[in-house]
Design an enzyme around this catalytic site. Structure first.
Site, PDB file in Angstrom:
ATOM      1  CG  LEU A  18      -1.691   1.340   1.384  1.00  0.00           C
ATOM      2  CD1 LEU A  18      -2.612   1.594   0.203  1.00  0.00           C
ATOM      3  CD2 LEU A  18      -2.446   1.380   2.691  1.00  0.00           C
ATOM      4  CG  ASN A  19       3.555   1.815   3.220  1.00  0.00           C
ATOM      5  OD1 ASN A  19       2.418   2.105   3.604  1.00  0.00           O
ATOM      6  ND2 ASN A  19       4.438   1.216   3.994  1.00  0.00           N
ATOM      7  CE1 TYR A  72       2.829  -0.765  11.604  1.00  0.00           C
ATOM      8  CE2 TYR A  72       1.170  -1.606  10.099  1.00  0.00           C
ATOM      9  CZ  TYR A  72       2.149  -0.680  10.405  1.00  0.00           C
ATOM     10  OH  TYR A  72       2.444   0.314   9.514  1.00  0.00           O
ATOM     11  CG  ASN A  86       9.424  -5.968   2.471  1.00  0.00           C
ATOM     12  OD1 ASN A  86      10.217  -5.825   3.402  1.00  0.00           O
ATOM     13  ND2 ASN A  86       8.412  -5.146   2.266  1.00  0.00           N
ATOM     14  NE  ARG A 126       9.309  -6.793   7.353  1.00  0.00           N
ATOM     15  CZ  ARG A 126      10.084  -6.095   6.544  1.00  0.00           C
ATOM     16  NH1 ARG A 126      11.116  -6.688   5.927  1.00  0.00           N
ATOM     17  NH2 ARG A 126       9.862  -4.814   6.333  1.00  0.00           N
ATOM     18  CG  ASP A 163       7.334   0.046   1.714  1.00  0.00           C
ATOM     19  OD1 ASP A 163       7.923  -0.975   1.306  1.00  0.00           O
ATOM     20  OD2 ASP A 163       6.816   0.121   2.841  1.00  0.00           O
TER      21      ASP A 163
END
Length: 302
Positions: free
Chosen positions: A32-33, A88, A165, A167, A258
């Site tokens: 989204l960013n 979050y 990305n 994680r 981002d």
């Protein structure tokens, strides 16, 4: 040629601040960013769509309204009953940011359940963007459906872009993560890894090794980010290292990578070369880290 950018992933509720136990509610998520910065930086004749899944609750409705208010398309967002957006919380401790997540029942985990809707969402896209987090939140078969739709979009003429990305906490094992991200990258035209995240997993000793690993998979263009160090942009025939401008004060690094991606990709779509696109990306990321939150006012970017 159509001018349509589609970003695929998870939009979450963000609770930031925390001073005196007072938090500010916002919305964010890596893909989204990037869509936010694409919308801010692309010419108005481009459409920017976000593909995810939301619930039927008030916060899902608020996210849809937020996206629409900022001219990010919601037409293809799925609705999943009895699911809600993930959440979050960011808190400061020891001079650093720490994140706590509640996303087990996130609707976005089911974004690739409807194969037909997935293909329709990507139909006519000129650029498709997704990330390692997009893949990490999906079940294995859903990952296959997503990558299958990405391949179809690419065969139809879309440029496919992937931010790895990494994680590790979202994956069942580092081995699964590494193999899945490698497989996904091999299907893409542009890959945007971060060297500091990749090195512990793949053993890369330099940004050059990170870039070469993806080029060997057949990726056409690799942009290796390296925090405050120079970024490396690499193709089969060209290598460009671009240093960021002198850093100002860092207020909040959330969303910096981002925003770098969004600025780089929008510059490339506007016909800019590798050097100029990377310079634009550093400039925008530098603005973002000087503001609170992942999504800064687009007026600050001009």
């Amino acid at each position: 040629m159509s001018k349509r950018f589609v970003s695929i992933g998870e939009c979450m509720i963000e609770m930031s601040g925390g001073e005196d136990r007072q938090y500010r509610l916002g919305y964010a998520g890596d893909t989204l960013n990037t869509a936010w910065y694409m919308r801010a930086l692309l010419e108005p004749d481009w459409s920017v769509d976000y593909f995810t899944a939301l619930g039927e609750d008030r916060y899902s409705a608020d996210i849809r309204a937020f996206l629409e208010q900022h001219r990010i398309g919601t037409k293809h967002i799925g609705t999943i009953k009895n699911r809600r957006p993930g959440l979050y919380l960011i808190h400061q401790e020891g001079g650093d940011r720490h994140f706590t997540y509640w996303r087990d029942q996130s609707a976005a985990r089911l974004l690739a359940e409807d194969k037909g809707a997935l293909h329709v969402a990507l139909e006519g896209a000129s650029m498709v963007y997704f990330s390692g987090i997009t893949l990490a939140i999906l079940q294995p078969r859903a990952r296959g459906r997503l990558l299958g739709a990405v391949v179809v979009a690419r065969e139809a003429g879309a440029t496919v872009v992937f931010d790895t990305n990494l994680r590790p906490a979202l994956w069942t094992s580092q081995r699964v993560m590494a193999s899945m991200l490698t497989a996904a990258a091999s299907l893409c035209d542009i890959v945007l890894p971060t060297h500091g995240d990749e090195a512990p997993v793949f053993g890369d000793r330099s940004v050059e090794e990170t870039a070469e690993r993806y080029l060997e998979l057949g990726v056409g263009e690799v942009v290796v980010k390296d925090g405050g160090n120079p970024a490396l942009v690499a193709t089969a025939t060209e290598r460009v290292k671009v240093a960021p401008p002198p850093a100002g004060s860092v207020v909040d690094a959330t969303g910096a990578g981002d925003s770098f991606n969004g600025a780089y990709l929008s510059a490339r779509l506007a016909g800019k070369g590798l050097q100029e696109a990377a310079e634009a990306a550093h400039r925008v990321a530098g603005i973002v880290i000087g503001q609170k939150g992942a999504l800064v006012d687009p007026a600050l970017l001009s």
